[in-house]
Motif scaffolding. Sequence first.
Motif, PDB file in Angstrom:
ATOM      1  N   UNK A   1      47.088  22.867  44.773  1.00 39.85           N
ATOM      2  CA  UNK A   1      46.663  23.855  45.837  1.00 39.85           C
ATOM      3  C   UNK A   1      47.986  25.088  45.625  1.00 39.85           C
TER       4      UNK A   1
ATOM      5  N   UNK B   1      47.332  27.385  42.439  1.00 43.95           N
ATOM      6  CA  UNK B   1      46.222  28.120  41.666  1.00 43.95           C
ATOM      7  C   UNK B   1      45.520  29.438  43.081  1.00 43.95           C
TER       8      UNK B   1
ATOM      9  N   UNK C   1      43.116  46.453  47.578  1.00 41.02           N
ATOM     10  CA  UNK C   1      42.750  46.051  46.348  1.00 41.02           C
ATOM     11  C   UNK C   1      42.210  44.625  46.450  1.00 41.02           C
ATOM     12  N   UNK C   2      42.739  43.596  48.068  1.00 38.76           N
ATOM     13  CA  UNK C   2      41.744  42.896  48.550  1.00 38.76           C
ATOM     14  C   UNK C   2      40.282  43.033  48.610  1.00 38.76           C
TER      15      UNK C   2
ATOM     16  N   UNK D   1      44.648  40.208  53.263  1.00 38.68           N
ATOM     17  CA  UNK D   1      44.782  40.144  51.743  1.00 38.68           C
ATOM     18  C   UNK D   1      46.813  39.222  51.735  1.00 38.68           C
TER      19      UNK D   1
ATOM     20  N   UNK E   1      46.487  36.145  52.600  1.00 40.07           N
ATOM     21  CA  UNK E   1      46.326  35.095  52.465  1.00 40.07           C
ATOM     22  C   UNK E   1      45.868  35.041  50.877  1.00 40.07           C
ATOM     23  N   UNK E   2      45.533  36.710  49.827  1.00 41.03           N
ATOM     24  CA  UNK E   2      44.441  36.551  48.487  1.00 41.03           C
ATOM     25  C   UNK E   2      46.487  36.256  48.175  1.00 41.03           C
ATOM     26  N   UNK E   3      47.471  36.352  47.883  1.00 39.24           N
ATOM     27  CA  UNK E   3      48.315  36.589  47.548  1.00 39.24           C
ATOM     28  C   UNK E   3      49.296  35.159  47.248  1.00 39.24           C
ATOM     29  N   UNK E   4      48.567  34.762  48.112  1.00 32.99           N
ATOM     30  CA  UNK E   4      49.508  32.894  48.380  1.00 32.99           C
ATOM     31  C   UNK E   4      48.211  31.609  47.456  1.00 32.99           C
ATOM     32  N   UNK E   5      49.179  30.846  46.819  1.00 32.75           N
ATOM     33  CA  UNK E   5      48.023  29.499  46.224  1.00 32.75           C
ATOM     34  C   UNK E   5      47.099  28.842  46.933  1.00 32.75           C
TER      35      UNK E   5
ATOM     36  N   UNK F   1      44.025  37.339  36.229  1.00 34.48           N
ATOM     37  CA  UNK F   1      44.299  36.632  37.716  1.00 34.48           C
ATOM     38  C   UNK F   1      44.118  37.754  38.387  1.00 34.48           C
ATOM     39  N   UNK F   2      43.559  37.666  39.322  1.00 33.23           N
ATOM     40  CA  UNK F   2      42.976  38.491  40.712  1.00 33.23           C
ATOM     41  C   UNK F   2      44.351  38.892  41.110  1.00 33.23           C
ATOM     42  N   UNK F   3      45.110  37.588  41.436  1.00 32.14           N
ATOM     43  CA  UNK F   3      46.613  37.656  42.386  1.00 32.14           C
ATOM     44  C   UNK F   3      46.993  39.445  41.664  1.00 32.14           C
TER      45      UNK F   3
ATOM     46  N   UNK G   1      46.467  41.999  39.785  1.00 30.91           N
ATOM     47  CA  UNK G   1      46.108  42.809  40.637  1.00 30.91           C
ATOM     48  C   UNK G   1      46.362  43.168  41.412  1.00 30.91           C
ATOM     49  N   UNK G   2      45.617  42.019  42.325  1.00 27.77           N
ATOM     50  CA  UNK G   2      46.653  42.720  43.928  1.00 27.77           C
ATOM     51  C   UNK G   2      47.970  43.128  43.722  1.00 27.77           C
TER      52      UNK G   2
ATOM     53  N   UNK H   1      48.594  46.541  42.810  1.00 22.86           N
ATOM     54  CA  UNK H   1      48.537  47.501  43.975  1.00 22.86           C
ATOM     55  C   UNK H   1      49.461  47.216  44.955  1.00 22.86           C
TER      56      UNK H   1
END
Lengths: 199, 181
Positions: free
Chosen positions: A24, A27, A125-126, B50, B52-56, B164-166, B168-169, B172
């Motif tokens: 967690x 990742x 980007x998201x 978005x 949320x996409x930065x956190x693991x 890893x998409x993080x 790239x985000x 940006x």
Amino acid sequence: MNNPPNPAQPPSVARLFIAFALIGVSSFGGGLIAYLRDVVVDREHWLDEDEFLGALEIGQTLPGLNSTNVAVIVGRKLKGAPGAAAASLGLILPGALILIVLGLLYARFHGNPDVTAALAGVAAAAVGLLLQVTLKIGGRQFLRPKDLLFIIPTFLMVGVFHVSLVATLFLLAPIAIWMNRPRPSKDGDTSQTAPKSAP
Amino acid sequence: MKDLIELLNVFAGLSLMAIGGGTAVIPEMEHQTVTVHQWVSSTQFAAIYSLGQLAPGPNMTMVGILGYHAAGVPGYFLVLFAFYFPALMLTYIVSHIWDNFRDNPWRDALQRGLAPITIGLMLSGVYAVGKTASFNLERPLWFNAVTMGFGLAIVLLLFWKRINPALLILACGVIGWFVLR
């Protein structure tokens, strides 16, 4: 599937929690299922490949996030209810704690022009990431008329016209499931051999 | 208090409707939190999604932040609970009895039938966030060109290479810091 080759010694609940919490916290960038498989199958040998795929299949079919559903199934298999709780909490908590900090910073600074500019980039980007995942999982479904028959109405109803999700599901799902109903093999319906969607 | 109960209703419902994963309920979540209950603006929703996409961890844990904007810290934890617990409980119970249905052919029909609906819902999610974050008529044309460009670049990059998409985000975000003002 073979008999569950339960590991000689099932891990303690604390160990389960720590293992899932490590996933967690590390990742970043999605793709949690791959991280889970890595730890559960390859590193700890808690489940074999078949059992993991079985868990994933349930996790994908039922509502909820695939990753947290798989955590519950793996946790339950190894340590019952406490195991399920430990695994799912372990997966969710680290991100939740980090997001409290991010959320508080956002609530405080979202009027700041620097932050607004950076977040506009992050949000754009998201969207790209979400679109790529959709295209990847959708794959060949986008080329199959039988699937497009449901992809397009679902998109129009929920995305464009804001028909409620419950209504959409109750209208479309029964038809979709019926159209894929089990048929005697003499039908020779080739679409029945279509690959299942990826996680 | 009223907000807390509304939060519970909305997110517990979303939890049980999230077929095929959390992204399936983004459009309904946006509709409920922005239009119906006005807990956040659509720009805030896109920004929070978005974050949320930065956190693991699971990528929908950002729902807590929506709860925070509606009802403070109690809202944060209530929404996390309401969004995760019902679906997890259902999985816990059903995984008990699932094996009895292993050879039932209807199980396959269920999966195959729901797959395209999930994709339609995910597309709706792209649209729900994209109409604010990527193509927003309240912004100048050049701005939209940049945001659309970011999205397109990410799609192409991720199909081309495993990155890893993080990262790239984040990239940006840094470019946006300088350019998108």
